[in-house]
Design a protein around this motif. Structure first.
Motif, PDB file in Angstrom:
ATOM      1  N   ALA A  59       0.839  -1.201   0.000  1.00 55.23           N
ATOM      2  CA  ALA A  59       0.000   0.000   0.000  1.00 55.23           C
ATOM      3  C   ALA A  59       0.874   1.249   0.000  1.00 55.23           C
ATOM      4  CB  ALA A  59      -0.919  -0.012   1.215  1.00 55.23           C
ATOM      5  N   MET A  60       1.985   1.169   0.704  1.00 54.73           N
ATOM      6  CA  MET A  60       2.889   2.308   0.806  1.00 54.73           C
ATOM      7  C   MET A  60       3.491   2.639  -0.565  1.00 54.73           C
ATOM      8  SD  MET A  60       5.753   2.433   3.721  1.00 54.73           S
ATOM      9  CE  MET A  60       7.119   3.562   3.669  1.00 54.73           C
ATOM     10  N   VAL A  61       3.912   1.585  -1.264  1.00 60.17           N
ATOM     11  CA  VAL A  61       4.473   1.797  -2.606  1.00 60.17           C
ATOM     12  C   VAL A  61       3.415   2.413  -3.508  1.00 60.17           C
ATOM     13  CG1 VAL A  61       5.341   0.633  -4.664  1.00 60.17           C
ATOM     14  CG2 VAL A  61       6.141  -0.064  -2.418  1.00 60.17           C
ATOM     15  N   MET A  62       2.191   1.875  -3.450  1.00 60.59           N
ATOM     16  CA  MET A  62       1.143   2.370  -4.334  1.00 60.59           C
ATOM     17  C   MET A  62       0.750   3.803  -3.985  1.00 60.59           C
ATOM     18  SD  MET A  62       0.920   0.248  -6.564  1.00 60.59           S
ATOM     19  CE  MET A  62      -0.228   1.200  -7.509  1.00 60.59           C
ATOM     20  N   ALA A  63       0.742   4.145  -2.704  1.00 66.71           N
ATOM     21  CA  ALA A  63       0.389   5.518  -2.318  1.00 66.71           C
ATOM     22  C   ALA A  63       1.415   6.498  -2.872  1.00 66.71           C
ATOM     23  CB  ALA A  63       0.298   5.635  -0.798  1.00 66.71           C
ATOM     24  N   SER A  64       2.693   6.178  -2.746  1.00 61.58           N
ATOM     25  CA  SER A  64       3.683   7.138  -3.242  1.00 61.58           C
ATOM     26  C   SER A  64       3.679   7.197  -4.762  1.00 61.58           C
ATOM     27  CB  SER A  64       5.085   6.855  -2.696  1.00 61.58           C
ATOM     28  OG  SER A  64       5.245   5.517  -2.377  1.00 61.58           O
ATOM     29  N   LEU A  65       3.341   6.066  -5.395  1.00 63.72           N
ATOM     30  CA  LEU A  65       3.231   6.076  -6.854  1.00 63.72           C
ATOM     31  C   LEU A  65       2.056   6.961  -7.287  1.00 63.72           C
ATOM     32  CD1 LEU A  65       4.323   4.901  -9.484  1.00 63.72           C
ATOM     33  CD2 LEU A  65       2.663   3.079  -9.271  1.00 63.72           C
ATOM     34  N   ALA A  66       0.926   6.799  -6.593  1.00 66.83           N
ATOM     35  CA  ALA A  66      -0.255   7.616  -6.932  1.00 66.83           C
ATOM     36  C   ALA A  66       0.046   9.092  -6.708  1.00 66.83           C
ATOM     37  CB  ALA A  66      -1.454   7.180  -6.089  1.00 66.83           C
ATOM     38  N   LEU A  67       0.813   9.384  -5.670  1.00 66.45           N
ATOM     39  CA  LEU A  67       1.177  10.775  -5.401  1.00 66.45           C
ATOM     40  C   LEU A  67       1.999  11.330  -6.564  1.00 66.45           C
ATOM     41  CD1 LEU A  67       1.081  12.938  -3.106  1.00 66.45           C
ATOM     42  CD2 LEU A  67       3.418  12.278  -2.621  1.00 66.45           C
TER      43      LEU A  67
END
Ligand SMILES: Nc1ncnc2c1ncn2[C@@H]1O[C@H](COP(=O)(O)OP(=O)(O)OP(=O)(O)O)[C@@H](O)[C@H]1O
Ligand SMILES: [Mg+2]
Lengths: 278, 298
Positions: free
Chosen positions: A164-172
Motif C-alpha cells: 500500500a505504501m508503494v502504491m500511495a507514493s506512486l499515486a502521489l
C-alpha cells in the motif's frame, strides 16, 4: 469517514466467515488447516484490496481536492516547503492505512485465535476416538497451530502495508502531473497489475534476446523496473496465508525495497511539484 | 526607518498558455511596483486585469515569465520569503470538516507554532475577527462573511509584517465589510504593511494611502492617493450640519473675494471612483483607436 464503514463491513464479513462451515469441512485429514486458510485468505484478501485501493484513491484525491478548495493557496503561502506538504499528505494517508490495517489485523487475530483453539480441541477429540499415537497427535496439533496466529502471518500483513505504501507514493507521483483524478487512479491501477508481471516480462525479454544482451538493453530493463514496481517479492503475502514460514532476510529485503520505491516516487513527485503553478 | 521595501515587483510579466491559439495570454504585462513598510497599497482594476495573478506571483504560487518579486528583500520563489506574509485568497475556503478553531490551529502549526503560544494566538485571532461563538462549529457551515473572517484570522496568525488581501470584502455585508476595514486600519496603526485589491473603490479610498490602477495587465496609474485625486486649484470645504443660511453666507463670502470662484456645493463624492472611470474610458479609447490612428489620447 467512509473508511470506518469499510471497517464495519470487514468485521461483519470476518464474523460470517468464521461461523460458516465449509461443506467439505472435517472430511479429510487436513480439513482443520484448510478451514483456517480459507478464513485467512478471505480476511487478508479484503485487507489487501482495501488498503491498496484506499492508498491509491485517497492519495490521488489529495492535491486536486486542495486545489479545488483553494486551501492549497493558503497552505503554500505559509512558510511551508512544498516537499513538507507532499510528505505530510502522504504520511496522513499511510497513517490511516496503518491504523485500519492494525484494527483489521486485531479482529482477524482474535477470531483466528479462537477458531484455532476450537479446532485443536476437535483434533484432540479425534485422537481419542481413533486412538492416535502421541506423535501423530503432536504432529496434527502443530500443523493446525501453524495456521493460527503466528509471526509469519504478521509478516504477511506487514507486506500488505508495504504494498500500500508503494502504491500511495506512486499515486502521489502520478497526481503531481496528471490533470484528472480518474487518470491518476486508472494509471496507478494499471501499473499495479503490471507490477506483478514485471519480473516475468523482464525475464522473457532477456531470454528472447538470446545470444548477447547488450548493456543498453540491460540498463533499459532495469530503468523500467524502477518505474514499474516489481511486486514479485510481495508474493510472500500468499505464502503467509498458507502458513509457510517467511525467512527474516526476505522480510528485511522487502522492507528495504519498499523504502526504496517510496523514496524514489516521493523524490520524483517533489521534482514535478516543486515547479508547479497554481 | 527601514529602507528595504516590503514588496518589490520588478517588470513582472506572466503569460499563460492559451489552449487553442499559439499566442499566449499575457495576464500581467511589465508590472513594477514598490510598497514600503507600513504602507497600505490598493490595487484596483476590472475583472481579469491581472490583480490576483500579480499577488500569486508575489506569493511564489506562480513563476514569473519574466521579472522578479521580492518580499522584504527575499525572492518570493524561496520558501522563507513567506515567513513574513499573510495571505487571504479570493473566496477562501478551508477543510470543511474542521471547526473554526481547528482550522486556525492547523495554520498556526504550519507556521511552526506549538504549545501555549499557539493556543494564545488562536484565541486572540478568534476574538479579533469575533468568531468566538462559532469556534466549535464546522467551517463547512460558515457563511461567506464568516469564511472571509476566518480567512483573515488565518492570514494574521503568525503576525506577519506584510499582509496580502485579495478582495477582502467580496461578498461581505456592509457591517461586516466595515469591520474588515477597521481591522485593516488597526493593522496599519500597528505598522503592518497591507497590499490589497478590491473593486470597492470607496473602501480602497478610505483605507489605502497608495493606489495602483491596473488595466489589461498594465499599471496605468500609481502613486500616493492624495496626489492622484487632488485637484490642485480647488479646495473642498466639508461642513457638518450646515443650515441654508450658513451656506448662503459662505457663498456670499466667496462671491466677494477677488479671484475665487464658486464651483459647486453638494455631498462629497467618491473621487477615486471618478478617477477610475476616467482611466477606464481612456484605456478603452486607446485600445480602440490604437490600430486606426496609432493615436494616444491619454
Ligand atoms: N491559471 C491560468 N491559466 C490561464 N489563464 C489564466 C490563469 N489564471 C489567470 N488567467 C487569466 O489571466 C487574466 C488575469 O486574471 P486574474 O485572476 O489575475 O484577474 P483579476 O484581476 O484577479 O480579476 P478578478 O477581479 O475577476 O479577480 C485573466 O484573463 C485570466 O483569464
Ligand atoms: Mg482576482
Amino acid at each position: 469517514m467512509k473508511v470506518f464503514y469499510f471497517l464495519g463491513v470487514f468485521a461483519v464479513l470476518m464474523l460470517a466467515a468464521s461461523f460458516f462451515e465449509m461443506p467439505w469441512s472435517r472430511t479429510t485429514e487436513d480439513s482443520a488447516e484448510q478451514e483456517l486458510i480459507v478464513l485467512k485468505s478471505t480476511a487478508m484478501g479484503a485487507m489487501a484490496m482495501f488498503s491498496i485501493l484506499f492508498a491509491i484513491a485517497a492519495t490521488a484525491l489529495l492535491i486536486p481536492k486542495d486545489l479545488e478548495d483553494r486551501t492549497l493557496y493558503t497552505i503554500l503561502s505559509k512558510p511551508v516547503p512544498r516537499l513538507d506538504y507532499l510528505i505530510g499528505k502522504l504520511a496522513g494517508v499511510l497513517i490511516l492505512v496503518t491504523v485500519s490495517l492494525l484494527l483489521m489485523n486485531g479482529l482477524l487475530s482474535i477470531i483466528l485465535h479462537f477458531k484455532t483453539e476450537e479446532l485443536l480441541l476437535v483434533e484432540m477429540a479425534k485422537a481419542e476416538a481413533h486412538g492416535w499415537s502421541a506423535e501423530h497427535l503432536e504432529l496434527r496439533l502443530s500443523a493446525v497451530a501453524q495456521q493460527g496466529v503466528t509471526w509469519t502471518l504478521q509478516a504477511g500483513i506487514g507486506a500488505i502495508l508495504f504494498k500500500a505504501m508503494v502504491m500511495a507514493s506512486l499515486a502521489l507521483l502520478i497526481s503531481t502531473f496528471s490533470s484528472s483524478t480518474l487518470f491518476t487512479i486508472v494509471i496507478a491501477v494499471v501499473i499495479y497489475f503490471m507490477g506483478h508481471f514485471t519480473e516475468d516480462a523482464r525475464n522473457y525479454w532477456l531470454h528472447s534476446q538470446s545470444g548477447g544482451v547488450s548493456k543498453e538493453v540491460k540498463l533499459m530493463t532495469q530503468g523500467i523496473a524502477l518505474i514499474f514496481p516489481d511486486f514479485q517479492l510481495y508474493n510472500i503475502i500468499d505464502s503467509t496465508i498458507e502458513g509457510k514460514k517467511v525467512p527474516q532476510g526476505i522480510f528485511t529485503r522487502l522492507a528495504i525495497l519498499t523504502l526504496f520505491y517510496s523514496g524514489i516516487y516521493s523524490v520524483l513527485a517533489w521534482f514535478t511539484f516543486r515547479k508547479k503553478e497554481f | 526607518m527601514e529602507d528595504i521595501p516590503a514588496v518589490q515587483i520588478n517588470h513582472l510579466v506572466k503569460e499563460f498558455p492559451s489552449p487553442f491559439r499559439k499566442t499566449k495570454i499575457r495576464a500581467v504585462d511589465d508590472v513594477s511596483l514598490t510598497i514600503m513598510p507600513g504602507e497600505v497599497y490598493g490595487l484596483i482594476g476590472p475583472n481579469g486585469s491581472g490583480k490576483s495573478t500579480t499577488m500569486k506571483a508575489l506569493l511564489g504560487l506562480l513563476r514569473p515569465t519574466a521579472g522578479s518579486c521580492y518580499v522584504f528583500g527575499k525572492n518570493s520563489l524561496k520558501t522563507d520569503s513567506r515567513q513574513e506574509i499573510g495571505f487571504l485568497p479570493e473566496n477562501p475556503y478551508f477543510y470543511k470538516h474542521l471547526s473554526g478553531e481547528e482550522t486556525l490551529r492547523f495554520y498556526a502549526k504550519l507556521c511552526g507554532m506549538r504549545g501555549k503560544a499557539l493556543n494564545n494566538h488562536v484565541d486572540k485571532m478568534l476574538e479579533m475577527v469575533s468568531l468566538q461563538d462559532a469556534r466549535k462549529r464546522r467551517v463547512g457551515g460558515y457563511s461567506k462573511g464568516m469564511l472571509q473572517r476566518i480567512g483573515l484570522a488565518q492570514a494574521l496568525i503568525h503576525e506577519p509584517r506584510l499582509i496580502i488581501l485579495d478582495e477582502p470584502t467580496a461578498g461581505v455585508d456592509p457591517v461586516g465589510s466595515r469591520e474588515i476595514r477597521d481591522l485593516i486600519v488597526q493593522l496599519k496603526d500597528k505598522g503592518v504593511t497591507v497590499f490589497l485589491c478590491s473593486h470597492l473603490l470607496e473602501q480602497v479610498q478610505e483605507v489605502c494611502d497608495h493606489v495602483g490602477i491596473i488595466f489589461n495587465g498594465k499599471i496605468v496609474k500609481a502613486g500616493p492617493l492624495e496626489d492622484l485625486i487632488a485637484i490642485e486649484d480647488q479646495t473642498e470645504i466639508l461642513i457638518k450640519d450646515a443650515g441654508p443660511r450658513t451656506l448662503a453666507r459662505i457663498k456670499a463670502v466667496i462671491a466677494d473675494s477677488e479671484n475665487a470662484d464658486f464651483i459647486s456645493m453638494g455631498k462629497p463624492r467618491t473621487t477615486l471612483e471618478r478617477l477610475f472611470l476616467d482611466e477606464a474610458k481612456k484605456s478603452n479609447a486607446t485600445t480602440m483607436t490604437a490600430d486606426q490612428k496609432g493615436g494616444d489620447r491619454a
